[in-house]
Motif scaffolding. Structure first.
Motif, short mmCIF file in Angstrom:
data_model
loop_
_atom_site.label_atom_id
_atom_site.label_comp_id
_atom_site.label_asym_id
_atom_site.label_seq_id
_atom_site.Cartn_x
_atom_site.Cartn_y
_atom_site.Cartn_z
N TYR A 1 -1.49 6.89 2.41
CA TYR A 1 -1.51 6.34 3.76
C TYR A 1 -2.91 5.92 4.20
CZ TYR A 1 3.27 7.93 3.95
OH TYR A 1 4.61 8.10 3.69
N ASN A 2 -3.75 5.63 3.23
CA ASN A 2 -5.11 5.19 3.53
C ASN A 2 -5.46 3.97 2.69
OD1 ASN A 2 -7.90 4.88 3.91
ND2 ASN A 2 -8.19 7.07 4.20
N PRO A 3 -5.17 2.76 3.20
CA PRO A 3 -5.45 1.54 2.44
C PRO A 3 -6.91 1.40 2.03
CG PRO A 3 -3.96 1.05 4.24
CD PRO A 3 -4.41 2.47 4.44
N GLU A 4 -7.83 1.79 2.89
CA GLU A 4 -9.25 1.68 2.55
C GLU A 4 -9.59 2.55 1.34
OE1 GLU A 4 -13.71 2.31 4.53
OE2 GLU A 4 -11.92 2.71 5.72
N LEU A 5 -9.04 3.74 1.30
CA LEU A 5 -9.27 4.64 0.17
C LEU A 5 -8.66 4.07 -1.10
CD1 LEU A 5 -10.40 7.32 -0.85
CD2 LEU A 5 -8.25 8.42 -0.16
N ALA B 1 -14.21 7.59 -5.74
CA ALA B 1 -13.77 6.91 -4.51
C ALA B 1 -14.20 7.77 -3.34
CB ALA B 1 -12.26 6.71 -4.53
N VAL B 2 -15.26 7.35 -2.68
CA VAL B 2 -15.83 8.14 -1.59
C VAL B 2 -15.69 7.39 -0.28
CG1 VAL B 2 -17.90 9.25 -0.70
CG2 VAL B 2 -17.50 9.18 -3.17
N MET B 3 -15.14 8.07 0.74
CA MET B 3 -15.00 7.48 2.06
C MET B 3 -16.28 7.71 2.87
SD MET B 3 -12.15 5.92 2.37
CE MET B 3 -11.99 5.79 4.15
N TYR C 1 0.81 -1.22 0.00
CA TYR C 1 0.00 0.00 0.00
C TYR C 1 0.85 1.27 0.00
CZ TYR C 1 -4.38 -2.48 1.04
OH TYR C 1 -5.50 -3.28 0.97
N PHE C 2 2.05 1.20 0.53
CA PHE C 2 2.85 2.41 0.73
C PHE C 2 3.98 2.56 -0.30
CE2 PHE C 2 1.34 0.67 4.81
CZ PHE C 2 0.33 1.60 5.04
N SER C 3 3.84 1.83 -1.39
CA SER C 3 4.86 1.86 -2.44
C SER C 3 4.74 3.12 -3.30
CB SER C 3 4.71 0.62 -3.33
OG SER C 3 5.57 0.69 -4.44
N VAL C 4 5.90 3.71 -3.63
CA VAL C 4 5.97 4.82 -4.58
C VAL C 4 7.08 4.48 -5.56
CG1 VAL C 4 6.33 7.29 -4.92
CG2 VAL C 4 5.26 6.47 -2.80
N HIS D 1 -7.85 14.22 -4.46
CA HIS D 1 -7.00 15.36 -4.78
C HIS D 1 -5.83 15.51 -3.80
CE1 HIS D 1 -9.92 16.77 -7.76
NE2 HIS D 1 -10.85 16.40 -6.88
N ASN D 2 -5.71 14.59 -2.88
CA ASN D 2 -4.60 14.63 -1.92
C ASN D 2 -3.82 13.32 -2.00
OD1 ASN D 2 -2.91 14.61 0.37
ND2 ASN D 2 -4.33 15.87 1.55
N PRO D 3 -2.78 13.26 -2.84
CA PRO D 3 -2.03 12.01 -3.01
C PRO D 3 -1.41 11.48 -1.73
CG PRO D 3 -1.51 13.55 -4.76
CD PRO D 3 -2.31 14.31 -3.74
N THR D 4 -0.97 12.37 -0.85
CA THR D 4 -0.35 11.93 0.40
C THR D 4 -1.37 11.22 1.29
OG1 THR D 4 1.24 13.76 0.31
CG2 THR D 4 0.93 12.66 2.43
N GLN D 5 -2.53 11.81 1.40
CA GLN D 5 -3.60 11.18 2.18
C GLN D 5 -3.97 9.83 1.57
OE1 GLN D 5 -7.48 13.00 1.91
NE2 GLN D 5 -8.00 12.43 4.01
#
Length: 229
Positions: free
Chosen positions: A130-134, A227-229, A98-101, A123-127
């Protein structure tokens, strides 16, 4: 009074016993008391007790190239299900991390680019990173959007063979994840002559073949998928 006197003797006695065991000469210890020689320590149970073998009959025919299809009955067999599809694709993209770049800035388990994320409402790549569910919601939303864009091509080409590859819906969606739906349209409508590759050498043709035959009926075509949380 008797209880109080008893307590005065018990505590010193316990201390003396502890000191005696601590300074007891090692030569007086009988190590055979602690030996496991002669004991049967290998305990096994039959596979019949652990698993119902009929659930794994199909595992004998899986392709070893797919890390999520194992012939070993102690590993889950995801087969050609939707979960098998997305996990196999994730393994190819990032080894499921999940945290691969990557070196080109693609993010997460499924290696999304920033522009693709914007199209599905992120619109927030950083968020996102770090959000596997998203990330899981993003994968499904992107697949739904691609399925809508490619709905006519899926109907037209699924079941046909192009350049030695049997075209399936899952292969089309996997290739669209790699190169975008526009590149997949060009590949199909040129009958394979337009075959783009990414920076690491993976092509539309390769993804179409590698991810062929999965059940992606769970994915609903949706032009406005987000993709809605």
């Amino acid at each position: 009074m008797i209880k109080k006197v008893g307590n005065y003797f018990v505590v010193p006695l316990a201390i003396c016993a502890t000191l005696f065991m601590a300074i007891k000469p090692s030569s007086s210890l009988n190590y055979s008391d602690y030996s496991t020689d002669g004991l049967e320590l290998d305990y096994t149970i039959s596979k019949d007790l652990a698993f119902n073998n009929q659930h794994f009959e199909t595992a004998n025919s899986v392709e070893l190239s797919n890390p999520f299809q194992s012939t070993h009955p102690y590993f889950p067999y995801l087969g050609k299900s939707y979960i098998g599809f997305k996990e196999a694709l994730a393994f190819k993209e990032s080894r499921g991390n999940y945290f691969s770049v990557n070196t080109l800035g693609y993010l997460g388990k499924y290696q999304f680019g920033a522009e693709t994320l914007k199209m599905i409402g992120i619109h927030n790549p950083t968020q996102f990173l770090y959000n596997p569910e998203l990330q899981e919601k993003a994968f499904l939303a992107n697949a739904e959007r691609n399925k809508w864009i490619l709905r006519k091509d899926i109907k037209r080409f699924a079941g046909k063979t192009i350049n030695g590859v049997l075209v399936t819906e899952s292969g089309i969606l996997a290739a669209a994840h790699l190169a975008g739906p526009g590149s997949v349209k060009k590949f199909l409508r040129s009958y394979g002559s337009h075959n783009v590759s990414d920076a690491y050498g993976s092509s539309v043709h390769y993804y179409m073949k590698k991810f062929s035959g999965y059940d992606t009926s769970f994915i609903e075509a949706d032009r406005k998928a987000k993709a809605v949380m």
